[in-house]
Scaffold this motif. Structure first.
Motif, PDB file in Angstrom:
ATOM      1  N   ALA A  72       0.822  -1.207   0.000  1.00 37.20           N
ATOM      2  CA  ALA A  72       0.000   0.000   0.000  1.00 37.20           C
ATOM      3  C   ALA A  72       0.857   1.259   0.000  1.00 37.20           C
ATOM      4  O   ALA A  72       0.458   2.294  -0.548  1.00 37.20           O
ATOM      5  CB  ALA A  72      -0.950  -0.004   1.194  1.00 37.20           C
ATOM      6  N   LYS A  73       2.043   1.179   0.608  1.00 41.91           N
ATOM      7  CA  LYS A  73       2.960   2.320   0.568  1.00 41.91           C
ATOM      8  C   LYS A  73       3.528   2.507  -0.841  1.00 41.91           C
ATOM      9  O   LYS A  73       3.726   3.637  -1.297  1.00 41.91           O
ATOM     10  CB  LYS A  73       4.092   2.114   1.574  1.00 41.91           C
ATOM     11  CG  LYS A  73       3.648   2.209   3.026  1.00 41.91           C
ATOM     12  CD  LYS A  73       4.811   1.949   3.973  1.00 41.91           C
ATOM     13  CE  LYS A  73       4.349   2.018   5.426  1.00 41.91           C
ATOM     14  NZ  LYS A  73       5.454   1.693   6.380  1.00 41.91           N
ATOM     15  N   LEU A  74       3.791   1.376  -1.509  1.00 42.18           N
ATOM     16  CA  LEU A  74       4.268   1.452  -2.887  1.00 42.18           C
ATOM     17  C   LEU A  74       3.185   2.003  -3.812  1.00 42.18           C
ATOM     18  O   LEU A  74       3.485   2.714  -4.774  1.00 42.18           O
ATOM     19  CB  LEU A  74       4.665   0.054  -3.393  1.00 42.18           C
ATOM     20  CG  LEU A  74       5.895  -0.611  -2.797  1.00 42.18           C
ATOM     21  CD1 LEU A  74       5.995  -2.056  -3.288  1.00 42.18           C
ATOM     22  CD2 LEU A  74       7.147   0.168  -3.179  1.00 42.18           C
ATOM     23  N   ASN A  75       1.919   1.677  -3.493  1.00 39.15           N
ATOM     24  CA  ASN A  75       0.822   1.992  -4.393  1.00 39.15           C
ATOM     25  C   ASN A  75      -0.470   2.138  -3.583  1.00 39.15           C
ATOM     26  O   ASN A  75      -1.189   1.162  -3.361  1.00 39.15           O
ATOM     27  CB  ASN A  75       0.685   0.872  -5.438  1.00 39.15           C
ATOM     28  CG  ASN A  75      -0.406   1.137  -6.447  1.00 39.15           C
ATOM     29  OD1 ASN A  75      -1.147   2.129  -6.368  1.00 39.15           O
ATOM     30  ND2 ASN A  75      -0.531   0.241  -7.414  1.00 39.15           N
ATOM     31  N   PRO A  76      -0.789   3.340  -3.131  1.00 38.69           N
ATOM     32  CA  PRO A  76      -1.980   3.543  -2.288  1.00 38.69           C
ATOM     33  C   PRO A  76      -3.297   3.189  -2.986  1.00 38.69           C
ATOM     34  O   PRO A  76      -4.303   2.962  -2.315  1.00 38.69           O
ATOM     35  CB  PRO A  76      -1.934   5.038  -1.945  1.00 38.69           C
ATOM     36  CG  PRO A  76      -0.505   5.438  -2.153  1.00 38.69           C
ATOM     37  CD  PRO A  76      -0.009   4.587  -3.280  1.00 38.69           C
ATOM     38  N   ARG A  77      -3.310   3.126  -4.311  1.00 36.17           N
ATOM     39  CA  ARG A  77      -4.536   2.807  -5.054  1.00 36.17           C
ATOM     40  C   ARG A  77      -4.714   1.305  -5.261  1.00 36.17           C
ATOM     41  O   ARG A  77      -5.709   0.862  -5.837  1.00 36.17           O
ATOM     42  CB  ARG A  77      -4.515   3.498  -6.423  1.00 36.17           C
ATOM     43  CG  ARG A  77      -4.699   5.009  -6.353  1.00 36.17           C
ATOM     44  CD  ARG A  77      -4.541   5.661  -7.728  1.00 36.17           C
ATOM     45  NE  ARG A  77      -5.376   5.043  -8.759  1.00 36.17           N
ATOM     46  CZ  ARG A  77      -6.662   5.316  -8.942  1.00 36.17           C
ATOM     47  NH1 ARG A  77      -7.274   6.205  -8.153  1.00 36.17           N
ATOM     48  NH2 ARG A  77      -7.351   4.724  -9.899  1.00 36.17           N
ATOM     49  N   LEU A  78      -3.789   0.525  -4.746  1.00 37.31           N
ATOM     50  CA  LEU A  78      -3.802  -0.916  -4.995  1.00 37.31           C
ATOM     51  C   LEU A  78      -4.940  -1.619  -4.266  1.00 37.31           C
ATOM     52  O   LEU A  78      -5.168  -1.415  -3.075  1.00 37.31           O
ATOM     53  CB  LEU A  78      -2.469  -1.522  -4.537  1.00 37.31           C
ATOM     54  CG  LEU A  78      -2.282  -3.026  -4.802  1.00 37.31           C
ATOM     55  CD1 LEU A  78      -2.117  -3.302  -6.293  1.00 37.31           C
ATOM     56  CD2 LEU A  78      -1.062  -3.535  -4.025  1.00 37.31           C
TER      57      LEU A  78
END
Length: 431
Positions: free
Chosen positions: A134-140
């Motif tokens: 989620a830190k890498l990609n909050p929209r995941l």
């Protein structure tokens, strides 16, 4: 060995044209799944246009690839694997190498959906737990499929379809009352879990469209299995009674069960009083029983099941199925021949719905295909492509999805990102 003669006799798949772009076109999915529930869920997404990259171990790939029947010409693409991995790309990636893990993280950073069904703790050990991703990609949208959920006393337990059938009470409800309950031959809990996971992912995507934020999604095999016990669960909770095994008859309706014509078995389901009356009046020519003041009541019929079945069995045995089928249909009585699987796949119903076809395969020429049951008129399924070979799309994914050039791919290969064999080959070429 696949029966190629039979496969070649199947009709070529004809895709339904749509007026709009595929429903999930542009959706990017990173697929860390194996066996059944996970791959079927991601296949549903792929069927409607999502770009699904199946990340699997180099060389051997998903263990499900090797389930029989396996053809020696395509040893890592057995029938079960082909059934659950249509329309995907395969990226052969060694997740235990730093280089391979770095590639996985780059894919996750630009993905819309991640789906995994490893044993609990595996994604954590890779450093690919939800919080990190989620830190890498909050929209995941991060979908985790497991046996008993990722938290609680049973989170560490392995679980497969028949275990879920056993522990949910499902087996206890099926079979005959004078012997042990039986599991279904088909992996119904895996299939139902896959459908549930697909729904959960789509719900999370709808929420993201509203607020722009992804979330963790969890689907457990055991949870699904409890739901799959049907309304029997609520009957137990409201009465305290344990369901009995009833074989092919219904505990709630009568007459419902398997009957024998002169040549073939068939199933009749009388779900209400009107169906019973049509059956006995229009099919069996017994208006006396159709209008009997006792038998015309559903609850009373349950008490007289043996008598009713005796009358029906004696009548049905006198004529072949070809005699009874049109009468049952004309009377609008729910009925169906008890078929083998082969008979079902070759049936007029399957043929008219385009359910069983053949699609192109780069090695075999043709392989069978079983259509997705979801029908959307404007944005139908995309044309089906055969499940991939292990790592078949590694180069394409790296170039097209991540923009890697030849030099970067060569460095990753030498660093073991694509497995020891690929690294050894790279070193040999360099020497």
């Amino acid at each position: 060995m696949f029966n190629q003669q039979s496969i070649n006799a199947l009709p070529v798949h004809q895709s339904t044209p749509g007026t709009g772009a595929p429903a999930l076109q542009g959706l990017r999915v990173v697929d860390f799944t194996h066996f059944i529930a996970g791959p079927l869920a991601t296949q549903n997404l792929a069927d409607f246009g999502a770009s699904v990259v199946k990340v699997e171990a180099p060389e051997r790939g998903d263990d499900f690839r090797h389930y029989p029947t396996v053809d020696p010409e395509i040893p890592a693409q057995g029938g079960p694997f082909l059934w659950a991995n249509r329309n995907k790309q395969s990226l052969g990636l060694d997740m235990k190498s730093e280089a391979g893990l770095a590639v996985a993280k780059e894919l996750i950073a630009q993905a819309d959906v991640l789906v995994e069904n490893f044993s609990s703790g595996v994604m954590d050990r890779f450093g690919l737990d939800y919080a990190t991703c989620a830190k890498l990609n909050p929209r995941l949208v991060y979908c985790s499929i497991s046996a008993y959920g990722r938290e609680g006393a049973s989170a560490d337990r392995l679980g497969f379809d028949p275990i879920a059938q056993a522990e949910s009470g499902f087996i206890s409800m099926n079979g005959y009352n004078d012997r042990q309950g039986v599991r279904t031959g088909a992996a119904v809990m895996d299939v139902a879990t896959a459908m549930s996971a697909t729904n959960a992912i789509l719900l999370a995507l709808m929420a993201r469209n509203r607020d722009g934020v992804g979330q963790k999604v969890e689907v457990a095999l055991f949870d699904t299995a409890i739901v799959m016990t049907g309304y029997g669960a609520m009957q137990h909770l409201t009465t305290g009674h344990e369901p009995r095994r009833n074989g092919n008859v219904s505990p709630d309706t009568c007459p419902s069960g398997v009957f024998e014509s002169k040549d073939k078995p068939f199933y009749i389901n009388c779900g209400n009083d009107k169906i019973f009356q049509r059956l006995f009046e229009q099919v069996l020519a017994r208006p006396d029983l159709a209008n009997d003041p006792v038998l015309s009541q559903r609850a009373k019929r349950l008490e007289h099941r043996e008598r009713i079945f005796q009358v029906m069995n004696e009548a049905f045995a006198k004529q072949p199925w070809s005699h009874w089928a049109p009468l049952l249909r004309a009377a609008n009585v729910p009925h169906g021949q008890v078929r083998t699987l082969g008979e079902a796949l070759a049936s007029d119903e399957a043929r008219s719905r385009g359910l069983v076809t053949r699609i192109a395969h780069p090695v075999k020429g043709w392989i069978p295909n079983i259509a997705n049951p979801l029908r959307l008129e404007r944005t139908p399924c995309v044309p089906p492509k055969a499940a991939p070979a292990v790592g078949q799309h590694t180069q394409a994914v790296l170039r097209d999805a991540l923009g890697y050039d030849d030099a970067r791919i060569a460095r990753l290969e030498a660093e073991g990102a694509f497995g020891a064999a690929a690294a050894a080959q790279s070193q040999k070429a360099a020497a």
